[in-house]
Design a protein around this motif. Structure first.
Motif, PDB file in Angstrom:
ATOM      1  N   ARG A 188      74.713 -27.435  16.111  1.00 46.40           N
ATOM      2  CA  ARG A 188      76.165 -27.224  16.126  1.00 46.40           C
ATOM      3  C   ARG A 188      76.757 -27.098  14.728  1.00 46.40           C
ATOM      4  NH1 ARG A 188      78.978 -31.938  19.172  1.00 46.40           N
ATOM      5  NH2 ARG A 188      80.789 -30.606  18.809  1.00 46.40           N
ATOM      6  N   ARG A 209      91.778 -22.467  12.121  1.00 44.08           N
ATOM      7  CA  ARG A 209      91.705 -23.631  12.997  1.00 44.08           C
ATOM      8  C   ARG A 209      90.505 -23.462  13.922  1.00 44.08           C
ATOM      9  NH1 ARG A 209      96.386 -23.167  14.834  1.00 44.08           N
ATOM     10  NH2 ARG A 209      97.429 -24.530  13.345  1.00 44.08           N
ATOM     11  N   GLN A 210      89.583 -24.386  13.873  1.00 46.03           N
ATOM     12  CA  GLN A 210      88.337 -24.270  14.617  1.00 46.03           C
ATOM     13  C   GLN A 210      88.485 -24.911  15.997  1.00 46.03           C
ATOM     14  OE1 GLN A 210      85.640 -22.511  13.493  1.00 46.03           O
ATOM     15  NE2 GLN A 210      86.877 -21.981  11.700  1.00 46.03           N
ATOM     16  N   THR A 211      88.807 -24.091  16.969  1.00 45.07           N
ATOM     17  CA  THR A 211      88.908 -24.552  18.352  1.00 45.07           C
ATOM     18  C   THR A 211      88.206 -23.554  19.253  1.00 45.07           C
ATOM     19  OG1 THR A 211      91.049 -23.435  18.552  1.00 45.07           O
ATOM     20  CG2 THR A 211      91.088 -25.784  18.024  1.00 45.07           C
ATOM     21  N   ARG A 213      85.773 -27.229  19.596  1.00 49.20           N
ATOM     22  CA  ARG A 213      84.860 -27.839  18.636  1.00 49.20           C
ATOM     23  C   ARG A 213      83.424 -27.846  19.159  1.00 49.20           C
ATOM     24  NH1 ARG A 213      85.819 -28.734  13.521  1.00 49.20           N
ATOM     25  NH2 ARG A 213      84.827 -30.788  13.545  1.00 49.20           N
ATOM     26  N   ASP A 214      83.053 -26.791  19.858  1.00 49.95           N
ATOM     27  CA  ASP A 214      81.679 -26.707  20.345  1.00 49.95           C
ATOM     28  C   ASP A 214      80.697 -26.480  19.200  1.00 49.95           C
ATOM     29  OD1 ASP A 214      83.016 -24.241  20.060  1.00 49.95           O
ATOM     30  OD2 ASP A 214      81.513 -23.217  21.279  1.00 49.95           O
ATOM     31  N   ARG A 216      80.542 -26.883  14.743  1.00 51.73           N
ATOM     32  CA  ARG A 216      81.251 -27.653  13.717  1.00 51.73           C
ATOM     33  C   ARG A 216      81.068 -27.017  12.347  1.00 51.73           C
ATOM     34  NH1 ARG A 216      78.675 -33.185  16.136  1.00 51.73           N
ATOM     35  NH2 ARG A 216      76.823 -32.134  15.320  1.00 51.73           N
TER      36      ARG A 216
END
Length: 398
Positions: A188, A209-211, A213-214, A216
């Motif tokens: 991940r 924006r990291q969405t 969070r599957d 990282r």
């Protein structure tokens, strides 16, 4: 080498801009905040197909190389299909899976034949891709899964929106998701790494924006990130020193801008003498061929005398990394002898980014030119990634 992992950028030097042009006004690149609102997150990064990769894009040190197709979000929030490559390291995956390097490539062109996944030893973009393939092979030899997107519109339907930060950032993260679907031994944790055009993409990725969070994002590395591109049209029109060398990139900017905004029609701006190069850029020529085709074209003859360049320049300005608010540790690497992306330009970008985020490291490599930077900076890049993985905080240039 002057390593700014141990020295701060002199912010006073940040007044220098690309080509020495003064008075550039940065427009905050708020696009860095807007990734992922057009296509539902669960529909991005879906693996569509996979096949063995045996051409020049296959990394020799990998246990396996695959070409994949996957879904992502393009310009305007539309669902797109993207291609790219995945290289799997040799040996047994560590606990948690192999860490991932998601590579954002530098300028190859906007024609489909310029896609990195299609590279061959005699291919039209191999003069550049030979450098990046050698660089990426070092990462896979160190136990990193290496994924490389072709970006939107390179080798897939639609145009390639050259230097569109959000589109590039989307394809950089979504190929990590698709690679994990292909091989669950891929972990991940991932790092965005890019050069030139891809350096700008790595900065936009660090600001996005990291969405969900599957996966990282742990850090970003931007090698000679492209900047001040909005100055190029005016620079060429004025025939300033170095304008001839900028012509291949200008034609890529023209076709790439139209791919992002159809109202920016290159044929409305260029002369009859320059129009054939626009068509070649769309269909068959990568940067090496554009360099040859434009060799006898005087820069002052590119644009029509009555061409209004303001809409084009405004669009390009909206894609500058100036104004981004980064969210993850970022290492900006620069060659001191780079004449395509100058140290002064990159220092200006770093100084601006530092006003909103302090976790930025800067490294300048003595004598390195634009492409040579990849080779000479690898060991410091590897150490930086290892530090982040070990929970160590790299020194800040801010």
């Amino acid at each position: 080498m002057r390593s700014a992992r141990k020295r701060a950028v002199a912010l006073a030097a940040a007044a220098v801009t690309l080509g020495g042009t003064a008075g550039f006004v940065a427009v905050p690149a708020q696009a860095g905040e807007r990734g992922g609102h057009g296509v539902p997150p669960g529909h991005r990064g879906r693996l569509l197909h996979t096949a063995p990769l045996t051409n020049a894009a296959a990394l020799p040190s990998a246990a396996a190389n695959r070409k994949i197709g996957y879904t992502s979000e393009g310009v305007g929030g539309k669902r797109i299909t993207v291609t790219g490559t995945v290289a799997i390291p040799k040996g047994k995956a560590p606990r948690g899976g192999w860490p991932v390097i998601s590579w954002a490539h530098g300028t190859t062109g906007t024609a489909d034949v310029c896609a990195p996944s299609a590279d061959t030893p005699t291919g039209p973009a191999h003069d550049y891709l030979a450098y990046s393939e050698r660089y990426l092979d070092k990462w896979v030899a160190q136990g990193y899964a290496v994924v490389q997107t072709d970006y939107e519109g390179l080798g897939t339907p639609g145009g390639h929106p050259y230097m569109n930060g959000v589109s590039h950032a989307n394809t950089v993260v979504d190929i990590v998701r698709a690679a994990r679907e292909m091989d669950r031994r891929i972990g991940r944790d991932w790092f965005a790494v890019g050069h030139s055009q891809g350096g700008q993409a790595a900065l936009f990725t660090a600001a996005q924006r990291q969405t969900p969070r599957d996966v990282r994002l742990k850090g970003s590395l931007a090698l000679a990130p492209g900047s001040f591109i909005s100055q190029t049209p005016g620079y060429v029109r004025a025939g300033l020193p170095g304008a001839q060398g900028a012509l291949p990139f200008l034609f890529v900017m023209l076709t790439g801008s139209q791919a992002a905004d159809p109202s920016l029609v290159p044929e409305d701006l260029v002369t009859e003498e320059a129009a054939p190069l626009v068509e070649a850029t769309r269909t068959s020529a990568c940067t090496a061929q554009l360099r040859e085709l434009s060799a006898d074209l005087p820069p002052e003859n590119v644009f029509r005398p009555d061409a209004d360049l303001a809409p084009l320049e405004n669009y390009l300005r909206s894609q500058e990394p100036l104004g981004l608010a980064l969210k993850v540790p970022t290492f900006v690497l620069q060659g001191s002898a780079d004449t395509q992306v100058t140290p002064g330009a990159t220092q200006t970008v770093v100084a601006d980014l530092c006003t909103r985020y302090g976790g930025i490291t800067y490294g300048e490599f003595e004598g390195a030119d634009h492409r040579g930077l990849m080779d000479v900076s690898f060991e410091e890049a590897l150490d930086y990634v290892r530090d982040l993985r070990a929970g160590r905080t790299p020194p800040s240039a801010c």
